[in-house]
Design a protein around this motif. Structure first.
Motif, PDB file in Angstrom:
ATOM      1  N   VAL A  32       0.284  -1.293   0.046  1.00 54.97           N
ATOM      2  CA  VAL A  32       0.544   0.195  -0.278  1.00 54.97           C
ATOM      3  C   VAL A  32       0.825   1.636  -0.111  1.00 54.97           C
ATOM      4  CG1 VAL A  32      -1.810   1.163   1.030  1.00 54.97           C
ATOM      5  CG2 VAL A  32      -1.873  -0.965   1.466  1.00 54.97           C
ATOM      6  N   PHE A  33       0.833   2.011  -0.620  1.00 53.31           N
ATOM      7  CA  PHE A  33       1.506   3.080  -1.521  1.00 53.31           C
ATOM      8  C   PHE A  33       0.500   4.328  -1.102  1.00 53.31           C
ATOM      9  CE2 PHE A  33       3.253  -0.683  -2.712  1.00 53.31           C
ATOM     10  CZ  PHE A  33       4.275  -1.137  -2.464  1.00 53.31           C
ATOM     11  N   ARG A  34       1.103   5.207  -1.502  1.00 52.89           N
ATOM     12  CA  ARG A  34       0.316   7.263  -1.570  1.00 52.89           C
ATOM     13  C   ARG A  34       1.687   7.713  -2.291  1.00 52.89           C
ATOM     14  NH1 ARG A  34      -1.074   8.181   3.922  1.00 52.89           N
ATOM     15  NH2 ARG A  34       0.109   7.120   5.013  1.00 52.89           N
ATOM     16  N   VAL A  35       0.890   8.633  -2.647  1.00 49.20           N
ATOM     17  CA  VAL A  35       1.831   9.961  -4.062  1.00 49.20           C
ATOM     18  C   VAL A  35       1.865  11.533  -3.301  1.00 49.20           C
ATOM     19  CG1 VAL A  35       1.605   8.279  -6.026  1.00 49.20           C
ATOM     20  CG2 VAL A  35      -0.824  10.330  -5.123  1.00 49.20           C
ATOM     21  N   CYS A  36       1.131  11.754  -1.569  1.00 51.57           N
ATOM     22  CA  CYS A  36       1.102  12.858  -0.851  1.00 51.57           C
ATOM     23  C   CYS A  36       1.449  12.882   0.029  1.00 51.57           C
ATOM     24  CB  CYS A  36      -0.566  13.067  -0.749  1.00 51.57           C
ATOM     25  SG  CYS A  36      -1.110  11.392  -0.584  1.00 51.57           S
ATOM     26  N   PHE A  37       1.983  13.576   0.463  1.00 48.08           N
ATOM     27  CA  PHE A  37       2.551  14.867   1.905  1.00 48.08           C
ATOM     28  C   PHE A  37       1.379  14.009   3.117  1.00 48.08           C
ATOM     29  CE2 PHE A  37       0.773  18.835   0.959  1.00 48.08           C
ATOM     30  CZ  PHE A  37      -0.790  18.280   1.439  1.00 48.08           C
ATOM     31  N   ILE A  38       2.436  13.187   4.032  1.00 52.47           N
ATOM     32  CA  ILE A  38       0.754  13.283   5.490  1.00 52.47           C
ATOM     33  C   ILE A  38       0.095  13.909   6.303  1.00 52.47           C
ATOM     34  CG2 ILE A  38       1.421  10.830   4.696  1.00 52.47           C
ATOM     35  CD1 ILE A  38       3.480  10.739   7.202  1.00 52.47           C
ATOM     36  N   ASP A  39      -0.254  13.868   6.827  1.00 52.11           N
ATOM     37  CA  ASP A  39      -1.007  15.215   8.026  1.00 52.11           C
ATOM     38  C   ASP A  39      -0.560  15.566   8.696  1.00 52.11           C
ATOM     39  OD1 ASP A  39      -3.467  14.750   6.568  1.00 52.11           O
ATOM     40  OD2 ASP A  39      -4.385  13.744   7.394  1.00 52.11           O
ATOM     41  N   PRO A  40       1.002  14.204   9.230  1.00 55.78           N
ATOM     42  CA  PRO A  40       1.778  15.167  10.668  1.00 55.78           C
ATOM     43  C   PRO A  40       2.586  15.694   9.570  1.00 55.78           C
ATOM     44  CG  PRO A  40       1.735  13.010  10.773  1.00 55.78           C
ATOM     45  CD  PRO A  40       0.988  13.078   9.162  1.00 55.78           C
ATOM     46  N   PHE A  41       2.848  15.658   8.291  1.00 55.03           N
ATOM     47  CA  PHE A  41       3.490  17.370   8.006  1.00 55.03           C
ATOM     48  C   PHE A  41       2.789  18.572   7.839  1.00 55.03           C
ATOM     49  CE2 PHE A  41       4.418  19.263   3.547  1.00 55.03           C
ATOM     50  CZ  PHE A  41       5.739  19.837   3.871  1.00 55.03           C
ATOM     51  N   GLN A  42       1.293  18.219   7.548  1.00 56.93           N
ATOM     52  CA  GLN A  42       0.502  19.466   6.643  1.00 56.93           C
ATOM     53  C   GLN A  42       0.088  19.852   8.537  1.00 56.93           C
ATOM     54  OE1 GLN A  42      -3.592  19.550   4.162  1.00 56.93           O
ATOM     55  NE2 GLN A  42      -3.558  17.645   5.003  1.00 56.93           N
ATOM     56  N   GLY A  43       0.276  19.268   9.418  1.00 54.54           N
ATOM     57  CA  GLY A  43      -1.095  20.175  10.077  1.00 54.54           C
ATOM     58  C   GLY A  43       0.557  20.793  10.773  1.00 54.54           C
ATOM     59  N   VAL A  44       1.031  20.059  10.826  1.00 56.99           N
ATOM     60  CA  VAL A  44       2.699  21.005  11.744  1.00 56.99           C
ATOM     61  C   VAL A  44       2.746  22.457  10.646  1.00 56.99           C
ATOM     62  CG1 VAL A  44       5.650  21.256  11.909  1.00 56.99           C
ATOM     63  CG2 VAL A  44       3.946  18.709  12.193  1.00 56.99           C
ATOM     64  N   VAL A  45       2.988  22.294   9.188  1.00 56.35           N
ATOM     65  CA  VAL A  45       2.864  23.292   7.884  1.00 56.35           C
ATOM     66  C   VAL A  45       1.672  24.542   8.628  1.00 56.35           C
ATOM     67  CG1 VAL A  45       2.637  24.091   5.562  1.00 56.35           C
ATOM     68  CG2 VAL A  45       4.327  21.817   6.033  1.00 56.35           C
ATOM     69  N   MET A  46       0.811  24.196   8.806  1.00 56.69           N
ATOM     70  CA  MET A  46      -0.691  25.080   8.670  1.00 56.69           C
ATOM     71  C   MET A  46       0.231  25.179  10.671  1.00 56.69           C
ATOM     72  SD  MET A  46      -1.772  25.249   6.623  1.00 56.69           S
ATOM     73  CE  MET A  46      -3.514  26.035   7.033  1.00 56.69           C
ATOM     74  N   ALA A  47       0.105  24.779  10.941  1.00 54.60           N
ATOM     75  CA  ALA A  47       0.434  25.255  12.813  1.00 54.60           C
ATOM     76  C   ALA A  47       1.409  26.072  12.869  1.00 54.60           C
ATOM     77  CB  ALA A  47       0.687  24.201  13.680  1.00 54.60           C
ATOM     78  N   LYS A  48       2.697  25.962  11.912  1.00 53.10           N
ATOM     79  CA  LYS A  48       4.154  27.349  12.178  1.00 53.10           C
ATOM     80  C   LYS A  48       3.357  28.175  10.594  1.00 53.10           C
ATOM     81  CE  LYS A  48       7.704  25.227  10.154  1.00 53.10           C
ATOM     82  NZ  LYS A  48       9.012  24.643  10.174  1.00 53.10           N
TER      83      LYS A  48
END
Length: 292
Positions: free
Chosen positions: A110-126
């Motif tokens: 099982v794979f994905r081509v997108c970023f994940i929520d730990p990354f996205q959540g951190v970017v938005m918090a910063k």
């Protein structure tokens, strides 16, 4: 190759967008002679944005249609349904945009081509703390969505770690249309902004209802907001709001601008992030087939 997508139902804008990106990739690879001299046949099934459908479709595509790989799904919740079946039958599955970390933890097929929520959540918090200088935010989470719950969690962890405070947390269930009770409570907590970590289907309505209550702070979201429907529903209420995304049509990189031209030529519309991710998921699959 099997594709399962939300072509109808509440998240149809995402499914349609991703599907068009996949179609473009298949058309281009077949025009260039296919993979290892054989044309790709794409078998697409609609899960209607419904819980439970993706697992049934994955079984059918593997058992009856004998697909060699699966592309899907946009939503983490639906990818989590199909992933154990792909793993069980050892059929590679690539999700274009399921950002919940649990999806690929199901197994090594099982794979994905997108970023994940730990990354996205951190970017938005910063972004919230450093760029918007927000001190106190309210969080509005869809408790029935693995995506929304995960994204809210990672945002809160980083935002508080960086010195921000969570003014109030409120919850709703996917499909809700009335958010006035939650927004009234949020207004009383006097936040600098509201983090609405769900999909575009709710975000536009939340923005509208917030403005009706004279709650005029910015809303922040994730990639689940990326749909023309957000502005169609929210209108002026979503002006001054922000969301993180995988892709921008304003990116000057030649690879992006070239993709934009080909997509517009074929579909006569603007691609969203899901279009680009649908395209990438198919192209990465075809590249893997050649190299394997």
């Amino acid at each position: 190759v099997g594709e399962f997508a939300s072509l109808t139902g509440k998240e149809a804008a995402f499914g349609q967008s991703s599907h068009k990106g996949t179609l473009l990739a298949v058309e281009e690879i077949n025009a260039a002679g296919g993979v290892l001299g054989r044309k790709i046949q794409l078998i697409t099934e609609d899960n209607q944005s419904k819980a439970g459908e993706s697992a049934t479709i994955a079984k059918k595509l593997i058992s009856r249609d004998k697909v060699v790989a699966l592309i899907g799904e946009v939503a983490s919740m639906r990818s989590l349904e199909a992933a154990p079946i792909a793993q069980q039958f050892r059929i590679p599955m690539i999700s274009p945009s399921s950002t919940n970390p649990k999806v690929t933890e199901i197994g090594n097929y099982v794979f994905r081509v997108c970023f994940i929520d730990p990354f996205q959540g951190v970017v938005m918090a910063k972004f919230a703390r450093n760029s918007l200088k927000l001190k106190r935010v309210a969080v509005l989470t869809s408790v029935s969505s693995a995506y929304s719950v995960g994204l809210a969690k990672y945002f809160k962890e980083r935002f508080t770690q960086d010195g921000g405070a969570i003014a109030l947390e409120q919850r709703f269930t996917e499909g809700d249309k009335d958010f006035k009770a939650q927004l009234t409570a949020i207004k009383a907590s006097a936040p600098d902004a509201i983090v609405a970590s769900g999909y575009y289907t709710e975000a536009g309505l939340i923005a509208l209802q917030a403005r009706e209550l004279q709650l005029n702070v910015p809303l922040l979201g994730g990639d689940g907001w990326d749909s023309p429907s957000l502005v169609e529903v929210g209108g002026k209420a979503v002006e001054g709001c922000f969301f993180s995304n995988h892709f921008s049509t304003e990116d000057p990189a030649p690879v992006i601008q070239d993709f934009l031209k080909r997509y517009r030529d074929k579909f006569n519309e603007e691609p969203g992030a899901m279009s680009a991710l649908g395209y990438d998921s198919a192209m990465i699959l075809f590249d893997a087939m050649k190299r394997a």
